[in-house]
Design a protein around this motif. Structure first.
Motif, PDB file in Angstrom:
ATOM      1  N   PHE A  53      40.097 -15.842 -23.557  1.00 32.98           N
ATOM      2  CA  PHE A  53      39.415 -14.556 -23.590  1.00 32.98           C
ATOM      3  C   PHE A  53      38.051 -14.676 -24.258  1.00 32.98           C
ATOM      4  O   PHE A  53      37.052 -14.136 -23.768  1.00 32.98           O
ATOM      5  CB  PHE A  53      40.281 -13.536 -24.333  1.00 32.98           C
ATOM      6  CG  PHE A  53      39.671 -12.169 -24.445  1.00 32.98           C
ATOM      7  CD1 PHE A  53      39.796 -11.252 -23.421  1.00 32.98           C
ATOM      8  CD2 PHE A  53      38.970 -11.799 -25.589  1.00 32.98           C
ATOM      9  CE1 PHE A  53      39.228  -9.984 -23.520  1.00 32.98           C
ATOM     10  CE2 PHE A  53      38.398 -10.543 -25.695  1.00 32.98           C
ATOM     11  CZ  PHE A  53      38.539  -9.629 -24.656  1.00 32.98           C
ATOM     12  N   ASP A  80      39.406  -3.887  -8.468  1.00 35.92           N
ATOM     13  CA  ASP A  80      39.967  -4.704  -9.544  1.00 35.92           C
ATOM     14  C   ASP A  80      39.655  -4.170 -10.939  1.00 35.92           C
ATOM     15  O   ASP A  80      40.134  -4.726 -11.923  1.00 35.92           O
ATOM     16  CB  ASP A  80      39.450  -6.141  -9.422  1.00 35.92           C
ATOM     17  CG  ASP A  80      39.839  -6.782  -8.094  1.00 35.92           C
ATOM     18  OD1 ASP A  80      41.051  -6.812  -7.794  1.00 35.92           O
ATOM     19  OD2 ASP A  80      38.940  -7.236  -7.358  1.00 35.92           O
ATOM     20  N   TYR A  81      38.844  -3.129 -11.038  1.00 32.87           N
ATOM     21  CA  TYR A  81      38.419  -2.621 -12.343  1.00 32.87           C
ATOM     22  C   TYR A  81      38.344  -1.108 -12.253  1.00 32.87           C
ATOM     23  O   TYR A  81      37.775  -0.560 -11.300  1.00 32.87           O
ATOM     24  CB  TYR A  81      37.047  -3.209 -12.690  1.00 32.87           C
ATOM     25  CG  TYR A  81      36.432  -2.724 -13.989  1.00 32.87           C
ATOM     26  CD1 TYR A  81      36.967  -3.086 -15.224  1.00 32.87           C
ATOM     27  CD2 TYR A  81      35.294  -1.924 -13.976  1.00 32.87           C
ATOM     28  CE1 TYR A  81      36.386  -2.652 -16.403  1.00 32.87           C
ATOM     29  CE2 TYR A  81      34.710  -1.487 -15.159  1.00 32.87           C
ATOM     30  CZ  TYR A  81      35.258  -1.867 -16.369  1.00 32.87           C
ATOM     31  OH  TYR A  81      34.682  -1.432 -17.539  1.00 32.87           O
ATOM     32  N   ARG A  91      39.119  -6.176 -22.791  1.00 32.44           N
ATOM     33  CA  ARG A  91      40.308  -6.649 -22.077  1.00 32.44           C
ATOM     34  C   ARG A  91      40.329  -6.141 -20.637  1.00 32.44           C
ATOM     35  O   ARG A  91      40.754  -6.851 -19.728  1.00 32.44           O
ATOM     36  CB  ARG A  91      41.558  -6.182 -22.818  1.00 32.44           C
ATOM     37  CG  ARG A  91      42.873  -6.569 -22.165  1.00 32.44           C
ATOM     38  CD  ARG A  91      43.021  -8.073 -21.994  1.00 32.44           C
ATOM     39  NE  ARG A  91      43.020  -8.788 -23.258  1.00 32.44           N
ATOM     40  CZ  ARG A  91      43.195 -10.102 -23.348  1.00 32.44           C
ATOM     41  NH1 ARG A  91      43.349 -10.831 -22.234  1.00 32.44           N
ATOM     42  NH2 ARG A  91      43.179 -10.702 -24.516  1.00 32.44           N
ATOM     43  N   ARG A  92      39.852  -4.920 -20.410  1.00 27.54           N
ATOM     44  CA  ARG A  92      39.889  -4.376 -19.055  1.00 27.54           C
ATOM     45  C   ARG A  92      38.959  -5.164 -18.126  1.00 27.54           C
ATOM     46  O   ARG A  92      39.304  -5.437 -16.978  1.00 27.54           O
ATOM     47  CB  ARG A  92      39.502  -2.896 -19.092  1.00 27.54           C
ATOM     48  CG  ARG A  92      39.743  -2.175 -17.781  1.00 27.54           C
ATOM     49  CD  ARG A  92      39.494  -0.688 -17.912  1.00 27.54           C
ATOM     50  NE  ARG A  92      40.540  -0.028 -18.670  1.00 27.54           N
ATOM     51  CZ  ARG A  92      40.630   1.275 -18.811  1.00 27.54           C
ATOM     52  NH1 ARG A  92      39.724   2.068 -18.262  1.00 27.54           N
ATOM     53  NH2 ARG A  92      41.603   1.817 -19.502  1.00 27.54           N
ATOM     54  N   ASP A  95      40.618  -8.602 -17.483  1.00 28.17           N
ATOM     55  CA  ASP A  95      41.712  -8.496 -16.522  1.00 28.17           C
ATOM     56  C   ASP A  95      41.185  -8.244 -15.108  1.00 28.17           C
ATOM     57  O   ASP A  95      41.746  -8.742 -14.129  1.00 28.17           O
ATOM     58  CB  ASP A  95      42.669  -7.372 -16.924  1.00 28.17           C
ATOM     59  CG  ASP A  95      43.451  -7.705 -18.188  1.00 28.17           C
ATOM     60  OD1 ASP A  95      43.506  -8.897 -18.546  1.00 28.17           O
ATOM     61  OD2 ASP A  95      43.994  -6.772 -18.814  1.00 28.17           O
ATOM     62  N   ALA A  98      39.914 -11.560 -13.775  1.00 31.04           N
ATOM     63  CA  ALA A  98      41.045 -12.445 -13.501  1.00 31.04           C
ATOM     64  C   ALA A  98      41.814 -11.993 -12.256  1.00 31.04           C
ATOM     65  O   ALA A  98      42.258 -12.824 -11.443  1.00 31.04           O
ATOM     66  CB  ALA A  98      41.968 -12.493 -14.716  1.00 31.04           C
ATOM     67  N   THR A  99      41.977 -10.680 -12.094  1.00 28.61           N
ATOM     68  CA  THR A  99      42.669 -10.169 -10.910  1.00 28.61           C
ATOM     69  C   THR A  99      41.900 -10.513  -9.638  1.00 28.61           C
ATOM     70  O   THR A  99      42.483 -10.928  -8.628  1.00 28.61           O
ATOM     71  CB  THR A  99      42.845  -8.642 -11.020  1.00 28.61           C
ATOM     72  OG1 THR A  99      43.620  -8.351 -12.185  1.00 28.61           O
ATOM     73  CG2 THR A  99      43.557  -8.087  -9.799  1.00 28.61           C
ATOM     74  N   ARG A 102      42.422 -14.183  -8.862  1.00 30.04           N
ATOM     75  CA  ARG A 102      43.734 -14.470  -8.280  1.00 30.04           C
ATOM     76  C   ARG A 102      43.765 -14.093  -6.804  1.00 30.04           C
ATOM     77  O   ARG A 102      44.311 -14.822  -5.972  1.00 30.04           O
ATOM     78  CB  ARG A 102      44.828 -13.700  -9.025  1.00 30.04           C
ATOM     79  CG  ARG A 102      45.100 -14.188 -10.440  1.00 30.04           C
ATOM     80  CD  ARG A 102      46.343 -13.512 -11.029  1.00 30.04           C
ATOM     81  NE  ARG A 102      46.528 -13.835 -12.427  1.00 30.04           N
ATOM     82  CZ  ARG A 102      46.076 -13.088 -13.426  1.00 30.04           C
ATOM     83  NH1 ARG A 102      45.438 -11.954 -13.159  1.00 30.04           N
ATOM     84  NH2 ARG A 102      46.269 -13.448 -14.679  1.00 30.04           N
ATOM     85  N   PRO A 108      42.398 -17.965 -12.675  1.00 29.24           N
ATOM     86  CA  PRO A 108      42.076 -16.718 -13.382  1.00 29.24           C
ATOM     87  C   PRO A 108      41.536 -16.967 -14.784  1.00 29.24           C
ATOM     88  O   PRO A 108      42.192 -16.678 -15.785  1.00 29.24           O
ATOM     89  CB  PRO A 108      43.418 -15.982 -13.411  1.00 29.24           C
ATOM     90  CG  PRO A 108      44.436 -17.080 -13.426  1.00 29.24           C
ATOM     91  CD  PRO A 108      43.863 -18.196 -12.595  1.00 29.24           C
ATOM     92  N   GLY A 110      38.745 -15.622 -16.055  1.00 25.70           N
ATOM     93  CA  GLY A 110      37.963 -14.517 -16.594  1.00 25.70           C
ATOM     94  C   GLY A 110      36.475 -14.795 -16.621  1.00 25.70           C
ATOM     95  O   GLY A 110      35.687 -13.934 -17.031  1.00 25.70           O
TER      96      GLY A 110
END
Length: 490
Positions: A53, A80-81, A91-92, A95, A98-99, A102, A108, A110
């Motif tokens: 992270f 994705d966001y 974090r959002r 993620d 990373a999403t 994927r 993933p 970041g």
């Protein structure tokens, strides 16, 4: 089906009573979690940092701010966001990246390499074009807003605004405006939060210059935002049927992120001779006639940064807060730099003739992870604001605005834990909300050492001594009067 349409009509009637004209739902970006008060017990050790992270954060923050915002906006369009496009990393955002990775078969991590950013931008651009999303200035209200015209294909005028609606009427976007004096934010807030059958207010926020209210019914949700400026009050209401959530939610977020109530400087609209309160006359009024441009007012000093009046004509602030302000003025008096620390992060100003002030109580022990903090910022004309914050690695997460550079950061016992090292240079209102973002701070230990070298005493309570948690008002009271605004001439 007949029962469902009856429910939709019932919701429409409830919202129409508020002057909103729809029963669909707007995606409201969830508010930041409330800061938890510090507990007067020994703090647990801070959790170990996630190296993946932190590496992603470093890579993201190395980009220019427009590039960071572009990445977040693109992730909105790829689905994705679902946050605000502040350019801040959390974090959002991690993620979301990373999403996306994927889905596209990439590791993933970041972190987006340049080819990945280009591919993401291309995918977002294709989604925008497919939605025929166009940011436009609404001539009726004066606000700028993004409209997905493929979905919202019907357009019709409203008093002081415009309505865009889907062909089946299940998604609606309304803009509204009110000339100065015809209503106020208090009245609009009361109407938007009033109890109504089969309608529940899920979030409400009221600030001096804007309000945000979200609500839901059995079949839909609504998002309402109004902002106040010299030209009056402008806002929008957005909604959709719950059954369309999967299709519409990315569009709702994009619309909310695009909204600018006052997109360009303009002369204030003339105040009507008869001023009516919205409590007695809630009917929206049409926009004013031809604008009369008043004589230009004299150039006004702008709030540049925040300082802490230590007494004896000394004001403490951070060096970066004065990067573009070599000749600051405090209370109309000129200030000159008297000392800087070795790291060039702090500045002690000398202001001859400045009265008042208070020596801060500095905190010696480390701030705990996610500890509740308070940021005291100054505004032009002697105004002050208190923003809630949460301690994070090397800084504070708080909804700050320009002029907060140098602002003191307190714990809930009223002790100084640091100064905001750098604040935004442009407003960060996103859909009417100031989003919490990470800002670096100069820690209290560095402040204490600097003041000691400068011959100004400060009290450092023993770090092990328990300190009772105070209410926010009690915590800031001893320091608030010492917060001053540093101004620069135009």
């Amino acid at each position: 089906m007949r029962q469902r349409m009856a429910a939709i009509r019932t919701g429409l009637a409830a919202l129409a009573a508020l002057g909103l004209a729809f029963d669909a739902s707007a995606q409201a970006v969830p508010p930041a979690p409330a800061a938890k008060p510090a507990v007067p017990t020994p703090k647990p050790a801070a959790p170990a940092l996630d190296p993946t992270f932190e590496a992603a954060r470093s890579a993201f923050e190395a980009l220019l701010e427009p590039e960071r915002r572009a990445v977040q906006d693109a992730l909105v369009w790829t689905g994705d966001y679902n946050g605000v496009t502040t350019g801040g990393f959390g974090r959002r955002t991690f993620d979301g990246i990373a999403t996306y990775q994927r889905r596209t078969g990439a590791p993933p991590t970041g972190q987006l390499a340049a080819p990945e950013r280009a591919a993401l931008a291309a995918a977002a651009d294709a989604a925008r074009k497919a939605a025929r999303f166009r940011i436009q200035t609404d001539a009726a209200s004066g606000a700028a807003i993004g409209v997905p015209e493929r979905l919202l294909s019907k357009r019709s005028p409203l008093p002081g605004g415009t309505r865009w609606q889907s062909a089946d009427g299940r998604v609606t976007l309304d803009t509204r405006s009110f000339p100065p004096g015809t209503t106020d934010l208090d009245a609009l807030f009361e109407r938007a939060t009033a109890a109504a059958p089969e309608r529940k207010v899920t979030y409400k926020l009221k600030k001096p210059d804007f309000i945000v209210v979200t609500a839901e019914t059995a079949t839909g949700r609504s998002y309402v935002r109004y902002a106040q400026g010299e030209a009056g009050i402008r806002g929008f209401a957005l909604g959709y049927d719950r059954a369309l959530a999967g299709e519409v939610e990315p569009l709702v977020i994009a619309v909310a992120n695009s909204f600018a109530p006052f997109p360009a400087a303009e002369p204030p609209a003339p105040t009507p001779p008869a001023v009516a309160s919205a409590r007695s006359d809630p009917t929206p009024r049409p926009g004013p006639g031809p604008a009369v441009t008043p004589a230009a007012p004299p150039a006004e000093a702008r709030a540049s940064a925040t300082g802490l009046n230590l007494g004896g004509g000394h004001v403490l602030t951070t060096a970066s807060a004065l990067d573009d302000c070599p000749a600051p003025r405090i209370g109309g008096l000129p200030g000159r730099s008297e000392a800087r620390d070795a790291a060039n992060s702090l500045v002690l100003l000398r202001v001859e003739g400045l009265g008042g002030g208070a020596g801060p109580v500095l905190r010696a022990d480390a701030v705990g992870a996610d500890e509740a903090l308070l940021v005291l910022a100054a505004g032009t004309g002697g105004g002050r604001s208190v923003a809630p914050g949460i301690a994070g690695p090397g800084g504070v997460y708080a909804p700050l605005q320009p002029g907060a550079g140098g602002a003191p950061v307190l714990d809930r016992a009223g002790r100084l834990v640091g100064l905001v090292a750098r604040a935004p240079v442009a407003p960060r209102l996103i859909a009417g909300v100031m989003p919490p973002t990470r800002y670096p701070t100069v820690p209290a230990t560095a402040v204490a050492a600097f003041l000691k070298r400068s011959g100004i005493g400060s009290a450092l309570p023993p770090s092990a001594a328990p300190v009772a948690t105070a209410t926010p008002g009690a915590a800031v009271a001893p320091v608030l009067a010492a917060v001053v605004d540093l101004q620069c001439g135009p």
